[in-house]
Scaffold this motif. Sequence first.
Motif, PDB file in Angstrom:
ATOM      1  N   GLU B 569       0.848  -1.199   0.000  1.00  0.00           N
ATOM      2  CA  GLU B 569       0.000   0.000   0.000  1.00  0.00           C
ATOM      3  C   GLU B 569       0.877   1.241   0.000  1.00  0.00           C
ATOM      4  O   GLU B 569       1.716   1.422   0.880  1.00  0.00           O
ATOM      5  CB  GLU B 569      -0.893   0.024   1.243  1.00  0.00           C
ATOM      6  N   PHE B 572       1.057   3.445   3.180  1.00  0.00           N
ATOM      7  CA  PHE B 572       1.734   3.035   4.412  1.00  0.00           C
ATOM      8  C   PHE B 572       3.213   3.379   4.304  1.00  0.00           C
ATOM      9  O   PHE B 572       3.918   2.935   3.399  1.00  0.00           O
ATOM     10  CB  PHE B 572       1.572   1.532   4.646  1.00  0.00           C
ATOM     11  N   ILE B 574       6.616   3.079   6.306  1.00  0.00           N
ATOM     12  CA  ILE B 574       7.238   2.462   7.474  1.00  0.00           C
ATOM     13  C   ILE B 574       8.146   3.444   8.206  1.00  0.00           C
ATOM     14  O   ILE B 574       8.221   3.437   9.433  1.00  0.00           O
ATOM     15  CB  ILE B 574       8.021   1.168   7.071  1.00  0.00           C
ATOM     16  N   SER B 576       7.853   6.751   8.644  1.00  0.00           N
ATOM     17  CA  SER B 576       7.157   7.647   9.570  1.00  0.00           C
ATOM     18  C   SER B 576       6.458   6.846  10.668  1.00  0.00           C
ATOM     19  O   SER B 576       6.317   7.322  11.795  1.00  0.00           O
ATOM     20  CB  SER B 576       6.177   8.556   8.819  1.00  0.00           C
ATOM     21  N   ALA B 577       6.057   5.593  10.366  1.00  0.00           N
ATOM     22  CA  ALA B 577       5.416   4.780  11.406  1.00  0.00           C
ATOM     23  C   ALA B 577       6.400   4.433  12.525  1.00  0.00           C
ATOM     24  O   ALA B 577       5.997   4.124  13.641  1.00  0.00           O
ATOM     25  CB  ALA B 577       4.831   3.507  10.791  1.00  0.00           C
ATOM     26  N   LEU B 578       7.705   4.491  12.223  1.00  0.00           N
ATOM     27  CA  LEU B 578       8.702   4.121  13.240  1.00  0.00           C
ATOM     28  C   LEU B 578       9.290   5.323  13.963  1.00  0.00           C
ATOM     29  O   LEU B 578      10.015   5.167  14.954  1.00  0.00           O
ATOM     30  CB  LEU B 578       9.849   3.346  12.587  1.00  0.00           C
ATOM     31  N   GLU B 580       8.387   7.726  15.992  1.00  0.00           N
ATOM     32  CA  GLU B 580       8.192   7.954  17.416  1.00  0.00           C
ATOM     33  C   GLU B 580       8.906   6.891  18.250  1.00  0.00           C
ATOM     34  O   GLU B 580       9.514   7.182  19.285  1.00  0.00           O
ATOM     35  CB  GLU B 580       6.695   7.956  17.713  1.00  0.00           C
ATOM     36  N   SER B 581       8.861   5.661  17.745  1.00  0.00           N
ATOM     37  CA  SER B 581       9.474   4.559  18.459  1.00  0.00           C
ATOM     38  C   SER B 581      10.994   4.708  18.547  1.00  0.00           C
ATOM     39  O   SER B 581      11.594   4.487  19.609  1.00  0.00           O
ATOM     40  CB  SER B 581       9.148   3.277  17.699  1.00  0.00           C
ATOM     41  N   ARG B 582      11.588   5.100  17.454  1.00  0.00           N
ATOM     42  CA  ARG B 582      13.047   5.330  17.449  1.00  0.00           C
ATOM     43  C   ARG B 582      13.409   6.337  18.524  1.00  0.00           C
ATOM     44  O   ARG B 582      14.359   6.175  19.274  1.00  0.00           O
ATOM     45  CB  ARG B 582      13.480   5.917  16.096  1.00  0.00           C
ATOM     46  N   HIS B 583      12.613   7.358  18.579  1.00  0.00           N
ATOM     47  CA  HIS B 583      12.860   8.441  19.505  1.00  0.00           C
ATOM     48  C   HIS B 583      12.709   7.959  20.952  1.00  0.00           C
ATOM     49  O   HIS B 583      13.565   8.212  21.799  1.00  0.00           O
ATOM     50  CB  HIS B 583      11.858   9.548  19.172  1.00  0.00           C
ATOM     51  N   LEU B 584      11.665   7.187  21.225  1.00  0.00           N
ATOM     52  CA  LEU B 584      11.432   6.712  22.590  1.00  0.00           C
ATOM     53  C   LEU B 584      12.456   5.671  23.014  1.00  0.00           C
ATOM     54  O   LEU B 584      12.947   5.695  24.135  1.00  0.00           O
ATOM     55  CB  LEU B 584      10.033   6.094  22.703  1.00  0.00           C
ATOM     56  N   ALA B 585      12.766   4.761  22.086  1.00  0.00           N
ATOM     57  CA  ALA B 585      13.675   3.663  22.438  1.00  0.00           C
ATOM     58  C   ALA B 585      15.133   4.108  22.321  1.00  0.00           C
ATOM     59  O   ALA B 585      16.041   3.390  22.741  1.00  0.00           O
ATOM     60  CB  ALA B 585      13.412   2.462  21.538  1.00  0.00           C
ATOM     61  N   SER B 589      16.300   1.175  13.853  1.00  0.00           N
ATOM     62  CA  SER B 589      15.645  -0.066  13.508  1.00  0.00           C
ATOM     63  C   SER B 589      16.653  -1.061  12.945  1.00  0.00           C
ATOM     64  O   SER B 589      17.478  -0.710  12.116  1.00  0.00           O
ATOM     65  CB  SER B 589      14.559   0.225  12.466  1.00  0.00           C
ATOM     66  N   ILE B 591      15.785  -3.454  11.195  1.00  0.00           N
ATOM     67  CA  ILE B 591      15.285  -3.892   9.891  1.00  0.00           C
ATOM     68  C   ILE B 591      15.286  -2.766   8.878  1.00  0.00           C
ATOM     69  O   ILE B 591      15.691  -2.943   7.738  1.00  0.00           O
ATOM     70  CB  ILE B 591      13.842  -4.442  10.022  1.00  0.00           C
ATOM     71  N   TYR B 592      14.846  -1.591   9.289  1.00  0.00           N
ATOM     72  CA  TYR B 592      14.543  -0.558   8.288  1.00  0.00           C
ATOM     73  C   TYR B 592      15.526   0.602   8.248  1.00  0.00           C
ATOM     74  O   TYR B 592      15.348   1.521   7.486  1.00  0.00           O
ATOM     75  CB  TYR B 592      13.119  -0.035   8.495  1.00  0.00           C
TER      76      TYR B 592
END
Lengths: 185, 599
Positions: B569, B572, B574, B576-578, B580-585, B589, B591-592
């Motif tokens: 799709e 979608f 990936i 931008s979907a990651l 916030e997580s990168r920032h918090l953790a 990634s 993988i990406y």
Amino acid sequence: MKKRIATVSLAGCFGCHMSLLDIDERLLDLLELVEFDRSPLNDLKRFTGPCDIGLVEGGCCNEENVHTLHEFRANCDILVAVGQCAVMGGLPVMRNAIMHAEDPLRECLETAYLDSDYVLNPTNSIPNDPALPLLLDKVYTLADVVKVDYQIPGCPPSGETLWHTLDALIAGRQDRLPYELIKYD
Amino acid sequence: MAICERFGNDRTRLLDILLEVQAQFRFVGPSLMECIARQISTYRVEVEGMVSFYAFFSDTPRGQVVIRLCDDIIDRHAGTGEIARVFSRILGIGFGDTSPDGHFTLEYTPCIGMSDQAPAALLNERVVTCLTPERAEEIALGLMGGLNPGELELPEGDGNNLNPLIGSTVRNNIRLRGEVLLGEVPADAGLRKTLRRPPDQVMEDVERAGLLGLGGAGFPTGHKWRMAADTPAERRIVICNADEGEPGTFKDRVLLTERADLMIEGMTIAAYAIKADGGIIYLRGEYAYLRNYLEAVLQRRRDQGLLGAGADRLGGFDIRIQMGAGAYICGEESALISSCEGLRGEPKNRPPYPVESGYLGYPTIVGNVETFCCAARILDRGAAWFRSWGTKASPGTKLLSVSGDCERPGVYELPFGVSVRELLDLAGAPDAAAVQVGGASGQMINMSQFDRRICQEDLPTGGSVMVFSARRNILEIVEYFLDFFIEESCGYCTPCRVGNVFLKQRIGKIRQGLCQPEDLDYLRELGRTVAETSRCGLGHTSPNPVLSSIANFPLVYAALLKENRNGREASFNIQSALEESRHLAKRRSMIYDPTYDGD
Ligand SMILES: Cc1cc2nc3c(=O)[nH]c(=O)nc-3n(C[C@H](O)[C@H](O)[C@H](O)COP(=O)(O)O)c2cc1C
Ligand code: SF4
Ligand code: SF4
Ligand code: FES
């Protein structure tokens, strides 16, 4: 030639896979007709080749889910979203309800690991091992991420529903689920 | 509380009570809700349900002057954006906000029935039209200087808008007068003839004339009257639907201004025919500027012995005005009845139909303003006369409200069966590229279809005809209409409450170039589901702009759709979907991120 099938559980509970076992002795019939490639049923972790049918349980809540889903899409001619989690996000998608918060992902993790009254967490830390896949900003359904050919409702879909689905797909029939199988009340 | 007492502490008059409380206190907060509930012997949650349902009510204080700027598509094209910036700058508040001193509230509203003089706004009950940035600035500065909306110097309206009881800046913009409604109309000629005949024959005339309801649904009026008359009951009710909420419709506004007597005459004839003793005019809140005038007409008619206790030939039939409170769905007849009963404006389950069990359980006919006007004319001039205009299935003339990209927007009275092209020629729209017939819930047609005819057999409309030139973005228009339905859905049933949101999301994705040809199948299928499984007319018709634009403007869609080759799709992302997580953790990634090679 036997049809080749792959299955996987992403952000799901394995309930949909358990339901597949509910087809009971028809499992033996199934094995006459198909060959399982990558699947938790045979513990095969990688695709060995292209498949006819991919059954995916659960939606996408982390990067690994997305990666796996992309592999399934690339390797399976027909991709089937199995169960509420795969189709609509299911229970995991409830975390999207806090998407309107300032910092939704942080809030979600803090509630789950630190703040809730029901949490016992002596180290008071949020798990962050480098081996843990990163979470996505929200939970996505399969169809948000890739093209999905069929969606099978139910939590889980009954063994009967899954049998009906597989039977049609293996025979190459365009079919609809009969009313009795998708009527829940 | 005196307000409740004025309405006899009657639970069924809760809408009126709340309108007055809101006007007086400028909000209906929790303690007021409690107090009202106690006095009219109901539950607080019932009152709260009303306050949350109607746009005109608020549980937090609103400004002394509430400015509602029309944000409908016609007004957007006419420059609402700039007007909004002027108001916002001078009043120092954003849209949806109330100034800290409590003087002003600034809001957007869908169509207020002034599409022929857009951009338009309401300042409390006062309408201002044809806004330019300069005029908006004058108005805003005047209000800041302490003037009431009523004291602002505005250009004069025309016709009966100059009547001191209306005193409005609104223009009628009557462009073409036909013989049925906007030509010469002798006072009460139809009613006089009616009273000389038995009720049965009156209904027969309306049936033979083939009059179809002119509010949009096109149900045969005579049949509706007959069904109500045939239902045994102690009382029957006649309701005139003056809610006129369909975007781009404003012909009832003109009738209410110029033909109020004719409309009431029609209601009176209906009451005589079906033996009704109660009448209600449901006037949309946006037309509150017409209320005093209409009240005066009703009073004069009572004084003339045509209504009320003095009207003994009519069983004392009298009419009250029920003001609406800003909800499009209240134009739907069963929701309108709920609203008159002091309930949330939610449609009712049918059967029973209103003609069997309507207002307070009594057989009720709900008819559009124009329908009652036509009925009065039919009783004066006869069925054959009426049938001499229009088509076989749609006799008579129709008032069409034309707005958008044309030189002469306004009201045209034309026989049914007129082609869209003829109408566009009259209105001066040589560069029309798309026409939306029937309002947001209608059909969008392309240039090759301009020979289609406006009538039940081909293109039905309650009156709205919106013209769009080639400069306009078809999908922006479609997306706007979906926004409108999402906002106005009463939320009772899932296909409408949720389905319209899904339709809009997918149209939004298409506009961003993130969709594939298969997404049109999704839209068609979902559109059909919403239309078929919704509970009332709103959901039955809300997918129309999507479905008709897909059918009639395939190239507009095709230009935005891309074949998808890898099954992923495009919407979608990936990365931008990651984020916030990168920032918090505080890690990348596995993988990406770039170090990862291939998948
Ligand atoms: C969502 C919705 C809004 C409507 N709004 C109006 C309206 O503003 N005015 C109107 O006359 N009819 C409106 N109608 C149609 C009414 O339900 C009803 O059919 C009409 O008032 C009957 O009068 P008629 O037979 O004279 O047209 C609306 C219908 C729906 C479903
Ligand atoms: S759909 Fe139900 S059974 Fe299947 S994975 Fe989700 S929660 Fe488990
Ligand atoms: S179709 Fe929409 S407006 Fe009508 S009852 Fe259902 S939710 Fe309400
Ligand atoms: S008044 Fe703005 S579109 Fe009708």
